[in-house]
Design a protein around this motif. Structure first.
Motif, short mmCIF file in Angstrom:
data_model
loop_
_atom_site.label_atom_id
_atom_site.label_comp_id
_atom_site.label_asym_id
_atom_site.label_seq_id
_atom_site.Cartn_x
_atom_site.Cartn_y
_atom_site.Cartn_z
N LYS A 52 0.83 -1.20 0.00
CA LYS A 52 0.00 0.00 0.00
C LYS A 52 0.87 1.25 0.00
N PRO A 53 0.32 2.34 -0.55
CA PRO A 53 1.03 3.63 -0.39
C PRO A 53 0.99 4.04 1.09
N CYS A 54 2.02 4.73 1.54
CA CYS A 54 2.11 5.06 2.97
C CYS A 54 0.91 5.86 3.48
N LEU A 55 0.26 6.64 2.63
CA LEU A 55 -0.90 7.41 3.08
C LEU A 55 -2.10 6.51 3.40
N ASP A 56 -2.05 5.26 2.96
CA ASP A 56 -3.13 4.31 3.23
C ASP A 56 -2.86 3.38 4.41
N TYR A 57 -1.73 3.56 5.09
CA TYR A 57 -1.43 2.73 6.26
C TYR A 57 -2.46 2.99 7.35
N LYS A 58 -2.83 1.93 8.04
CA LYS A 58 -3.80 2.03 9.14
C LYS A 58 -3.08 2.43 10.43
N ILE A 59 -3.54 3.51 11.05
CA ILE A 59 -2.99 3.93 12.34
C ILE A 59 -3.62 3.06 13.42
N ILE A 60 -2.77 2.43 14.22
CA ILE A 60 -3.22 1.51 15.26
C ILE A 60 -3.39 2.24 16.58
N GLU A 61 -2.46 3.12 16.90
CA GLU A 61 -2.49 3.82 18.20
C GLU A 61 -1.62 5.06 18.11
N ILE A 62 -2.05 6.11 18.79
CA ILE A 62 -1.25 7.32 18.95
C ILE A 62 -1.06 7.50 20.45
N LYS A 63 0.18 7.65 20.87
CA LYS A 63 0.48 7.69 22.30
C LYS A 63 1.45 8.82 22.59
N LEU A 64 1.13 9.65 23.59
CA LEU A 64 2.03 10.67 24.09
C LEU A 64 2.76 10.08 25.28
N ILE A 65 4.07 10.05 25.21
CA ILE A 65 4.87 9.42 26.26
C ILE A 65 5.85 10.44 26.82
N ASN A 66 5.88 10.53 28.14
CA ASN A 66 6.87 11.32 28.84
C ASN A 66 7.87 10.33 29.42
N LEU A 67 9.10 10.35 28.92
CA LEU A 67 10.09 9.36 29.34
C LEU A 67 10.33 9.35 30.84
N LEU A 68 10.27 10.51 31.47
CA LEU A 68 10.56 10.58 32.90
C LEU A 68 9.36 10.23 33.76
N GLU A 69 8.16 10.28 33.20
CA GLU A 69 6.96 10.05 34.00
C GLU A 69 6.18 8.79 33.63
N ASN A 70 6.21 8.39 32.36
CA ASN A 70 5.36 7.28 31.92
C ASN A 70 6.04 5.92 31.89
N LEU A 71 7.35 5.90 31.94
CA LEU A 71 8.04 4.61 31.95
C LEU A 71 8.12 4.09 33.37
N VAL B 209 9.82 2.60 36.71
CA VAL B 209 11.07 2.95 37.38
C VAL B 209 12.19 2.04 36.88
N ILE B 210 11.89 0.78 36.69
CA ILE B 210 12.89 -0.19 36.23
C ILE B 210 13.35 0.15 34.80
N ASP B 211 12.39 0.44 33.92
CA ASP B 211 12.74 0.78 32.53
C ASP B 211 13.56 2.06 32.46
N LEU B 212 13.14 3.08 33.19
CA LEU B 212 13.87 4.34 33.19
C LEU B 212 15.28 4.15 33.74
N ALA B 213 15.42 3.36 34.79
CA ALA B 213 16.74 3.10 35.37
C ALA B 213 17.64 2.39 34.35
N GLN B 214 17.08 1.46 33.58
CA GLN B 214 17.88 0.76 32.57
C GLN B 214 18.26 1.69 31.43
N ILE B 215 17.33 2.53 31.00
CA ILE B 215 17.65 3.50 29.95
C ILE B 215 18.75 4.44 30.43
N GLN B 216 18.66 4.89 31.68
CA GLN B 216 19.71 5.75 32.23
C GLN B 216 21.04 5.01 32.29
N ALA B 217 21.03 3.76 32.73
CA ALA B 217 22.28 2.97 32.79
C ALA B 217 22.87 2.80 31.39
N ASP B 218 22.03 2.56 30.40
CA ASP B 218 22.50 2.43 29.02
C ASP B 218 23.08 3.75 28.53
#
Length: 155
Positions: free
Chosen positions: A58-77, A79-88
């Motif tokens: 399909k042309p990209c304009l015909d792709y089906k949008i599954i979900e739109i999500k606003l994510i704040n890395l410091l608030e929505n992840l 504690v374990i995920d944020l700690a790992q991202i910080q360690a990385d």
């Protein structure tokens, strides 16, 4: 604003097609930064992510949008995920501080990694060796686990 292509596996389940590229790494500036006040956090703290169903027929304009999500890395992840991202992030930055940006590879970290932007090589601190330009990105496996949680809770 970021977009994440999804593909269906043989069981019909949604999976991430590729990792999520975030921001370019400036080797000369990042060595003086701390994680929570870093350019990485400033550029990526708030992400509007569009998950869409990739279909090469399909042309990209015909792709089906599954979900739109606003994510704040410091608030929505978690504690374990944020700690790992910080360690990385700290692992990557310490390599750059040590003049080893040219030795960085994806397999050295867990969630947050680096990807080569081009074959162009630039100066890095504390080394005469030039390094390929790189960007931060979230590994496909981590974004897939994030998608699994999103599907369980919202889709």
């Amino acid at each position: 604003l970021k977009n994440v292509p999804l593909i269906k596996n043989l069981k019909g389940e949604l999976n991430i097609k590729e990792g999520l590229t975030l921001s370019k790494i400036n080797y000369l500036c990042i060595v003086d930064e701390e994680f929570k006040a870093s350019s990485f956090i400033k550029e990526n703290q708030n992400l509007l992510i569009i998950f869409y169903l990739y279909d090469n027929l399909k042309p990209c304009l015909d792709y089906k949008i599954i979900e739109i999500k606003l994510i704040n890395l410091l608030e929505n992840l978690s504690v374990i995920d944020l700690a790992q991202i910080q360690a990385d992030w700290e692992y990557i930055v310490n390599k750059i501080r040590g003049g080893e940006a040219h030795l960085l590879s994806e397999g050295q970290t867990s969630y947050l990694s680096i990807t080569n932007d081009s074959k162009n090589r630039v100066r890095q601190p504390n080394s005469q060796v030039k390094a390929k330009t790189k960007s931060f990105y979230l590994k496909r496996s981590y974004v897939n686990s994030f998608l699994t949680e999103l599907i369980k809770n919202h889709i």
